[in-house]
Design a protein around this motif. Structure first.
Motif, PDB file in Angstrom:
ATOM      1  N   GLU A 115       5.923 -13.409   4.030  1.00  0.00           N
ATOM      2  CA  GLU A 115       7.065 -12.579   4.610  1.00  0.00           C
ATOM      3  C   GLU A 115       6.618 -11.155   4.832  1.00  0.00           C
ATOM      4  OE1 GLU A 115      10.779 -13.412   2.932  1.00  0.00           O
ATOM      5  OE2 GLU A 115      10.496 -15.700   2.764  1.00  0.00           O
ATOM      6  N   ASN A 116       5.930 -10.568   3.965  1.00  0.00           N
ATOM      7  CA  ASN A 116       5.864  -9.470   3.824  1.00  0.00           C
ATOM      8  C   ASN A 116       4.185  -9.133   3.789  1.00  0.00           C
ATOM      9  OD1 ASN A 116       8.547  -8.081   3.125  1.00  0.00           O
ATOM     10  ND2 ASN A 116       8.472  -9.340   1.480  1.00  0.00           N
ATOM     11  N   PRO A 117       3.887  -7.912   4.489  1.00  0.00           N
ATOM     12  CA  PRO A 117       2.248  -7.616   4.451  1.00  0.00           C
ATOM     13  C   PRO A 117       1.753  -7.448   3.188  1.00  0.00           C
ATOM     14  CG  PRO A 117       3.721  -5.963   5.733  1.00  0.00           C
ATOM     15  CD  PRO A 117       4.710  -6.604   4.920  1.00  0.00           C
ATOM     16  N   ILE A 118       0.683  -7.841   2.945  1.00  0.00           N
ATOM     17  CA  ILE A 118      -0.211  -8.125   1.803  1.00  0.00           C
ATOM     18  C   ILE A 118      -0.285  -6.816   0.904  1.00  0.00           C
ATOM     19  CG2 ILE A 118      -2.551  -8.494   0.704  1.00  0.00           C
ATOM     20  CD1 ILE A 118      -2.736 -11.136   2.647  1.00  0.00           C
ATOM     21  N   GLU A 119      -0.351  -5.630   1.665  1.00  0.00           N
ATOM     22  CA  GLU A 119      -0.600  -4.386   1.315  1.00  0.00           C
ATOM     23  C   GLU A 119       0.640  -3.944   0.401  1.00  0.00           C
ATOM     24  OE1 GLU A 119      -1.110  -4.873   4.638  1.00  0.00           O
ATOM     25  OE2 GLU A 119      -3.418  -5.253   4.087  1.00  0.00           O
ATOM     26  N   MET A 120       1.755  -4.214   1.110  1.00  0.00           N
ATOM     27  CA  MET A 120       3.019  -3.916   0.295  1.00  0.00           C
ATOM     28  C   MET A 120       3.245  -4.772  -0.929  1.00  0.00           C
ATOM     29  SD  MET A 120       6.749  -4.290   2.426  1.00  0.00           S
ATOM     30  CE  MET A 120       8.102  -5.025   1.439  1.00  0.00           C
ATOM     31  N   GLN A 121       2.783  -6.185  -0.825  1.00  0.00           N
ATOM     32  CA  GLN A 121       3.031  -6.977  -2.149  1.00  0.00           C
ATOM     33  C   GLN A 121       2.258  -6.550  -3.315  1.00  0.00           C
ATOM     34  OE1 GLN A 121       3.004 -11.339  -1.152  1.00  0.00           O
ATOM     35  NE2 GLN A 121       2.893 -10.646   0.864  1.00  0.00           N
ATOM     36  N   GLN A 122       0.777  -6.174  -2.850  1.00  0.00           N
ATOM     37  CA  GLN A 122      -0.074  -5.446  -3.635  1.00  0.00           C
ATOM     38  C   GLN A 122       0.374  -4.379  -4.348  1.00  0.00           C
ATOM     39  OE1 GLN A 122      -4.217  -5.007  -2.405  1.00  0.00           O
ATOM     40  NE2 GLN A 122      -4.895  -5.002  -4.441  1.00  0.00           N
ATOM     41  N   GLN A 123       0.967  -3.445  -3.656  1.00  0.00           N
ATOM     42  CA  GLN A 123       1.645  -2.156  -4.023  1.00  0.00           C
ATOM     43  C   GLN A 123       2.778  -2.253  -4.911  1.00  0.00           C
ATOM     44  OE1 GLN A 123       2.279   0.116  -0.305  1.00  0.00           O
ATOM     45  NE2 GLN A 123      -0.057   0.670  -0.266  1.00  0.00           N
ATOM     46  N   GLY A 124       3.657  -3.273  -4.617  1.00  0.00           N
ATOM     47  CA  GLY A 124       4.730  -3.795  -5.577  1.00  0.00           C
ATOM     48  C   GLY A 124       4.213  -4.087  -6.859  1.00  0.00           C
ATOM     49  N   TRP A 125       3.350  -5.095  -6.873  1.00  0.00           N
ATOM     50  CA  TRP A 125       2.845  -5.704  -8.065  1.00  0.00           C
ATOM     51  C   TRP A 125       2.181  -4.615  -8.908  1.00  0.00           C
ATOM     52  CZ3 TRP A 125       2.601 -11.247  -9.711  1.00  0.00           C
ATOM     53  CH2 TRP A 125       3.211 -11.892  -8.808  1.00  0.00           C
ATOM     54  N   GLN A 126       1.333  -3.795  -8.194  1.00  0.00           N
ATOM     55  CA  GLN A 126       0.542  -2.741  -9.028  1.00  0.00           C
ATOM     56  C   GLN A 126       1.332  -1.584  -9.608  1.00  0.00           C
ATOM     57  OE1 GLN A 126      -3.145  -2.631  -9.336  1.00  0.00           O
ATOM     58  NE2 GLN A 126      -2.342  -1.452 -10.973  1.00  0.00           N
ATOM     59  N   ALA A 127       2.635  -1.443  -8.867  1.00  0.00           N
ATOM     60  CA  ALA A 127       3.603  -0.381  -9.433  1.00  0.00           C
ATOM     61  C   ALA A 127       4.229  -1.104 -10.693  1.00  0.00           C
ATOM     62  CB  ALA A 127       4.556  -0.550  -8.297  1.00  0.00           C
ATOM     63  N   ILE A 128       4.518  -2.333 -10.708  1.00  0.00           N
ATOM     64  CA  ILE A 128       5.078  -2.974 -11.914  1.00  0.00           C
ATOM     65  C   ILE A 128       4.168  -2.941 -13.023  1.00  0.00           C
ATOM     66  CG2 ILE A 128       6.018  -5.003 -12.921  1.00  0.00           C
ATOM     67  CD1 ILE A 128       7.300  -5.741 -10.051  1.00  0.00           C
ATOM     68  N   LEU A 129       2.872  -3.273 -12.775  1.00  0.00           N
ATOM     69  CA  LEU A 129       1.852  -3.178 -13.587  1.00  0.00           C
ATOM     70  C   LEU A 129       1.659  -1.925 -14.133  1.00  0.00           C
ATOM     71  CD1 LEU A 129       0.019  -5.108 -15.202  1.00  0.00           C
ATOM     72  CD2 LEU A 129      -1.673  -4.610 -13.453  1.00  0.00           C
ATOM     73  N   ASP A 130       1.735  -0.866 -13.265  1.00  0.00           N
ATOM     74  CA  ASP A 130       1.676   0.584 -13.723  1.00  0.00           C
ATOM     75  C   ASP A 130       2.663   0.918 -14.677  1.00  0.00           C
ATOM     76  OD1 ASP A 130      -0.731   0.741 -12.269  1.00  0.00           O
ATOM     77  OD2 ASP A 130       0.034   1.757 -10.598  1.00  0.00           O
TER      78      ASP A 130
END
Length: 141
Positions: A115-130
């Motif tokens: 549903e969402n662009p891969i870059e957006m998903q990666q940024q979201g998951w990375q933000a949680i990990l950060d």
């Protein structure tokens, strides 16, 4: 079903793997770090950490405008090493913990949703990990 693209996010935390693991899996800790930004939070976290066990967290905007449940069932659990699970929509996630002295590398590989662009998903998951890294390094037991 077409194969889903796998996305990787990772970080290195200045803390021993035992502490990193505890902060990753304990619901009292999950509620404190599991958000991609300061205007979100996780008011509910449940975790039955065993193969076949379920986990669930409720992620919500602090203003109450939006929220969703995130959860799944564990496929593999190796203490201080690996957690793998299947999300409610069938996507797979694997988290690897590599401890060395007072550092732990955390690598998450997840199937992207469509549903969402891969870059957006990666940024979201990375933000949680950060956010997790910040919490684990600043919090003492």
């Amino acid at each position: 079903m077409e194969s889903l693209k796998k996305v990787t996010v990772e970080t290195t935390i200045q803390a021993p793997v035992e502490k990193v693991w505890e902060y990753w899996v304990e619901p009292t800790h999950i509620k404190k770090w599991n958000a991609a930004s300061d205007d979100w939070h996780t008011p509910i976290a449940e975790n039955d950490l065993r193969v076949g066990g379920e986990f669930r967290s409720r992620m919500e905007a602090k203003d109450g405008s939006f929220g969703f449940d995130f959860g799944g069932i564990y496929d593999e659990v190796k203490v201080h090493e690996v957690i793998a699970y299947t999300l409610g929509d069938g996507r797979k996630v694997t988290i690897t913990f590599k401890g060395h002295d007072n550092f732990t590398k955390v690598i998450e590989i997840f199937d992207a949703e469509t549903e969402n662009p891969i870059e957006m998903q990666q940024q979201g998951w990375q933000a949680i990990l950060d956010n997790f890294k910040k919490y684990a390094e600043q919090t003492t037991r």
